[in-house]
Structures are given as structure tokens and as C-alpha cells.
Write a protein that holds these residues in place. Structure first.
Motif, PDB file in Angstrom:
ATOM      1  N   PRO A 197      11.335   3.473  -0.062  1.00 13.24           N
ATOM      2  CA  PRO A 197       9.982   4.005  -0.212  1.00 13.24           C
ATOM      3  C   PRO A 197       9.636   4.421  -1.637  1.00 13.24           C
ATOM      4  O   PRO A 197       8.486   4.271  -2.070  1.00 13.24           O
ATOM      5  N   THR A 198      10.625   4.920  -2.378  1.00 17.20           N
ATOM      6  CA  THR A 198      10.370   5.319  -3.763  1.00 17.20           C
ATOM      7  C   THR A 198      10.029   4.110  -4.625  1.00 17.20           C
ATOM      8  O   THR A 198       9.106   4.152  -5.455  1.00 17.20           O
ATOM      9  N   ILE A 199      10.751   3.009  -4.436  1.00 20.03           N
ATOM     10  CA  ILE A 199      10.489   1.799  -5.213  1.00 20.03           C
ATOM     11  C   ILE A 199       9.145   1.192  -4.815  1.00 20.03           C
ATOM     12  O   ILE A 199       8.370   0.752  -5.677  1.00 20.03           O
ATOM     13  N   LEU A 200       8.839   1.176  -3.530  1.00 26.41           N
ATOM     14  CA  LEU A 200       7.536   0.664  -3.093  1.00 26.41           C
ATOM     15  C   LEU A 200       6.409   1.495  -3.692  1.00 26.41           C
ATOM     16  O   LEU A 200       5.388   0.949  -4.132  1.00 26.41           O
ATOM     17  N   ALA A 201       6.556   2.812  -3.714  1.00 26.74           N
ATOM     18  CA  ALA A 201       5.530   3.679  -4.289  1.00 26.74           C
ATOM     19  C   ALA A 201       5.345   3.389  -5.774  1.00 26.74           C
ATOM     20  O   ALA A 201       4.218   3.406  -6.290  1.00 26.74           O
ATOM     21  N   HIS A 202       6.425   3.120  -6.465  1.00 23.14           N
ATOM     22  CA  HIS A 202       6.342   2.785  -7.886  1.00 23.14           C
ATOM     23  C   HIS A 202       5.494   1.537  -8.115  1.00 23.14           C
ATOM     24  O   HIS A 202       4.744   1.449  -9.097  1.00 23.14           O
ATOM     25  N   PHE A 203       5.596   0.574  -7.210  1.00 21.70           N
ATOM     26  CA  PHE A 203       4.821  -0.663  -7.324  1.00 21.70           C
ATOM     27  C   PHE A 203       3.429  -0.542  -6.706  1.00 21.70           C
ATOM     28  O   PHE A 203       2.643  -1.494  -6.757  1.00 21.70           O
ATOM     29  N   GLY A 204       3.123   0.593  -6.093  1.00 21.84           N
ATOM     30  CA  GLY A 204       1.834   0.736  -5.444  1.00 21.84           C
ATOM     31  C   GLY A 204       1.702  -0.083  -4.186  1.00 21.84           C
ATOM     32  O   GLY A 204       0.596  -0.460  -3.782  1.00 21.84           O
TER      33      GLY A 204
END
Length: 463
Positions: free
Chosen positions: A436-443
Motif C-alpha cells: 500500500p505504501t508503494i501504491l500510494a507513492h505512485f498515486g
């Protein structure tokens, strides 16, 4: 971190998967001045400690890395055995979600996943070397993958692929980023093996360097925006050579020939991490270990593998099975159909030393995952087949892999996000939070089935 009006961040994101590195050893070796790249990385990172979330027998890298990529705890993904990821993971993984959002993704050897590519999706996939059904994408990467896989799976025999495979492998490397410095390292390794002897174990670090050259070239070729790079070399050194590093902790000391093996692994990874930092200076770099190791001082053990798979199957009475190695003592046997697999499972399960089963088995359809049980491998052990009455000495059917294992898994793992800020977050976070942290970084929106929560990396994040 995100460009206005675009789902792509301003730079690449690289998930560096250094399997089972110990946070304690990292701190120790950094303090001693051995790991300048790790120190520079940590000093510009938000530092978390992860909790693998499981105890043995579910504390294994082929379970925890699935959790990292799926965003699901083991209780939900239920991937227990090496190789199960391909058959049991049904929801899109982290890289799949990004790829379907239009982010070019490169997956390099991430463990026990089931990454493929749909038509039109950019990027590449190199399966993990223990995936007996692995298919690289694009297909031109398959020969490279198969050579690496064969080298890793048969590392316990200290062998090399055949001349034709090596020639094909070398040509691929020359066309895909092989650096002169890596050639020099590989040549020096082979020279040391001939002149000094006793250093074949260092091949794993050389393979890391070769793999990274290809990883770097593939990222450039396919303009990858999110990439993963997995390495198991130092985890291997810790498992087998921890007692050589700290013999005072063990009742059975090592042979004294591998005292620097673990430190060699960390130094090699330090060099590799330094290259990653130099090659991707503007990227969000994430170092993750998923779990770690600690000294195994109470019940040291050895691992065993069949000397000849066909001979073992014949001794058990199994016909029509094709066996392939996986990791350490584990191998798979593919049968023509499920009925044949059920019969083979019964035949292999019947093999005993006294009353002790020789093998542990797990069946999935027409395929068996098999491992040699260590409790049956005492001195003078004789394997019996009660069905046929046949017997054979255990050491005629099996051989010991490497040496006594002295490092075992620990739940703590390192998770460092190189954001330019140094901050140590107390406590533990879940592995399910990484995706989820990586997905949030990519929007990119987090799928409902992922159970974690994005970690706060900014200066205002809660400690």
C-alpha cells in the motif's frame, strides 16, 4: 512525489529485496566501518522494523515475500510451500496493480510470486530461480533465467551449467549490460577456486553482480518505473556459516575456513547497494529484508538431498515421475495426473528409517513437493521400503548439503525508505503495509483485498 496530472512519480522506485539480512548485523557491521553504502543509505532513510507476522513453520521467505507483494497476511494468501505462489495467488500482486495502472514494471527474481504479463503491458519479468515452472517475459529472457535457475538449484553440488549453456549465457550478458568490472570479478573468482580452493561458496556473490548488470540494462531498455531486485546470497551464508563467524556461541564450532563468509556477503551487498544508489540517484529506493536471521545455537541441523532423483523414485516404486530440484533439501516431482500423484505420495511416504519417515511431502494436483527429513539422517541410518522389503543405507540415497546450518529465521526485518530524511520509527510495522505504501507513492488506488495501510514517510509522520 507525484507529477501533476500523471500517475507516474518523478523518478523510478526500486524495491531492493535483500533476503533475511539481520538488522542487528547491519548495525554491528556499520558501526565497525564495513558497510559505507548501507550507512549512507540508512542515514538518508526513514527506518522501520518489520514484523514477519508468523512463527515457524510459517516463518519462511517464500511465505513472507508473498505477503510483501500481495498485501495479504499468510492467514489469507495461504501460500505455504515454495512454488505455491504460482498456483495459489489469485489476486493481482503489487507489480500487477501498477502495470494495469500504466506503470512499466520490472520484476527480477522476487520470491514465490506469480507475475506474468498481459498483452500490451510494458516491462519485464524474471521469475525466481526456484520456480520450476517459471516463464520469463519477454520470452527472450527465458534462456538467461533458465541458466541462472539451474546454477542456483544445483549450487549444493558446486557444479556449473554445460559449455553450451554457459556460452549462450555469456553472449546474453554481453548484449545485456555486462560490465568489465563484473567480468574481472568472475574471472578472479574462478582463478581463486583453482589456486586457493575452498572458495566456491563465493559464487553466489558473483552471480549477484552478474544479475545486477542485467537488471540495470533491462530497466533502461524497458523504461521501467517500478522495479524489484531480489538476492539470497547472504541469507545462504548466514544459514551455513554463522557458527564460523561467532564460534563462541556454538557447541559445535565451524571448520575455521569460513570465518569471513557472512561479512563477505554483507560487504558484497554493500558494494551492490552502492551501485544501486549511484545508478538511481533520484529514485525512491526501498531496502526490505522481509525477515532476518539469528544464531541457531540449540538444535543445529544439516540438510540433505537425494544423490539421484531417479534412483530414489525407483527405490520407492514410483514410475512416470519427473523430479527437479528447488531449494536446499526441497525438490518437486511432477506426475502424469492426480491419481498418479496420490499413488506416488503414498509410496514416498512409506519410506522410513526405523519408525521415522524419511520424506516430508505436500501434494498439489499432479505435483508433489518433497523434502528430506533431517531426523532420519543419523549415522548408520538405513532406509526401508516396507512395501517391497528393500533397504539401502541413508548415505547411499542422500548427501548432506554444505555444512551444519547455524542461522535460523527471525521475525524482525529491515525496511528503509531512502527519502533524504533520516528518521527511525520505533516499534514494528506489518509486511502488509509495504505494497500500500508503494501504491500510494505512485498515486494508484489500493485494492480492497490488501489489508495493510500506507506508511507515512514525510517529516510530519507520526513516530
Amino acid at each position: 512525489m507525484q507529477q501533476s496530472g500523471s500517475s507516474r512519480p518523478t523518478a523510478r522506485t526500486v524495491l531492493v529485496e535483500f533476503n533475511e539480512l539481520s538488522p542487528q548485523l547491519l548495525d554491528k557491521f556499520i558501526a565497525a566501518g564495513h558497510l559505507p553504502a548501507f550507512q549512507a543509505f540508512r542515514d538518508s532513510s526513514v527506518v522501520f522494523t518489520t514484523d514477519a507476522g508468523e512463527d515457524p513453520p510459517a516463518l519462511e521467505p517464500w511465505i513472507q515475500w508473498v505477503t510483501v507483494h500481495s498485501g495479504l497476511p499468510y492467514s489469507e494468501h495461504q501460500v505455504f510451500a515454495l512454488g505455491d505462489g504460482r498456483r495459489k495467488l489469485t489476486e493481482p500482486l503489487l507489480g500487477d496493480v501498477l502495470a494495469r495502472a500504466g506503470v512499466p514494471v520490472g520484476i527480477f527474481s522476487s520470491m514465490n510470486t506469480n507475475y506474468t504479463r498481459r498483452p500490451g503491458e510494458a516491462g519485464y519479468v524474471v521469475p525466481d530461480p526456484w520456480d520450476v515452472e517459471g516463464e520469463a517475459h519477454p520470452k527472450e529472457l527465458q534462456p538467461f533465467y533458465e541458466t541462472v535457475s539451474a546454477t542456483v538449484q544445483e549450487s549444493s553440488r558446486d557444479g556449473l551449467p554445460g559449455p553450451k549453456d554457459l556460452a549462450r549465457f555469456g553472449l546474453f550478458l554481453l548484449r545485456n549490460g555486462l560490465r568489465p568490472a563484473t567480468v574481472k570479478q568472475a574471472v578472479a573468482q574462478l582463478v581463486d577456486e583453482r589456486r586457493k580452493g575452498g572458495v566456491k561458496w563465493r559464487r553466489a556473490s558473483v552471480l549477484d553482480a552478474l544479475n545486477y548488470d542485467v537488471f540495470r540494462a533491462l530497466n533502461k531498455k524497458y523504461d521501467v518505473r517500478f522495479a524489484t531486485f531480489f538476492s539470497n546470497s547472504t541469507a545462504h551464508y548466514q544459514h551455513y556459516y554463522w557458527r564460523d563467524m561467532e564460534p563462541e556461541l556454538f557447541t559445535e564450532a565451524g571448520d575455521g575456513k569460513h570465518a569471513e563468509a557472512v561479512l563477505h556477503g554483507y560487504k558484497s551487498m554493500d558494494t551492490l547497494l552502492g551501485r544501486i544508489m549511484a545508478d538511481y540517484p533520484d529514485a525512491l529506493l526501498i531496502l526490505a529484508t522481509a525477515l532476518s536471521q539469528e544464531p541457531w545455537t540449540d538444535t543445529e541441523k544439516r540438510t540433505f538431498r537425494p544423490r539421484d532423483f531417479a534412483e530414489l523414485l525407483a527405490f520407492a516404486g514410483v514410475t512416470g515421475g519427473v523430479a527437479k530440484p528447488m531449494m536446499a533439501e526441497q525438490f518437486v516431482v511432477a506426475l502424469p495426473d492426480e491419481a498418479a500423484a496420490i499413488r506416488a505420495e503414498e509410496q514416498l511416504a512409506a519410506l522410513v528409517v526405523g519408525d521415522e519417515p524419511v520424506l516430508k511431502l505436500d501434494r498439489d494436483g499432479n505435483q508433489l513437493q518433497v523434502g528430506a527429513r533431517r531426523a532420519a539422517a543419523h549415522d548408520g541410518a538405513v532406509v526401508s521400503n516396507p512395501v517391497t522389503g528393500a533397504t539401502k543405507p541413508h548415505d547411499e540415497l542422500f548427501y548432506a548439503i554444505h555444512t551444519t546450518r547455524s542461522g535460523r529465521h527471525h521475525r524482525d526485518g529491515a525496511l528503509w525508505f531512502r527519502t533524504g530524511e533520516h528518521r527511525v520509527v520505533p516499534g514494528h510495522v506489518s509486511l502488509t503495509d509495504i505494497a500500500p505504501t508503494i501504491l500510494a507513492h505512485f498515486g494508484v488506488a489500493q485494492p480492497d483485498y490488501m489489508k495493510g495501510h500506507p506508511l507515512q514517510l514525510g517529516a510530519t509522520a507520526d513516530a
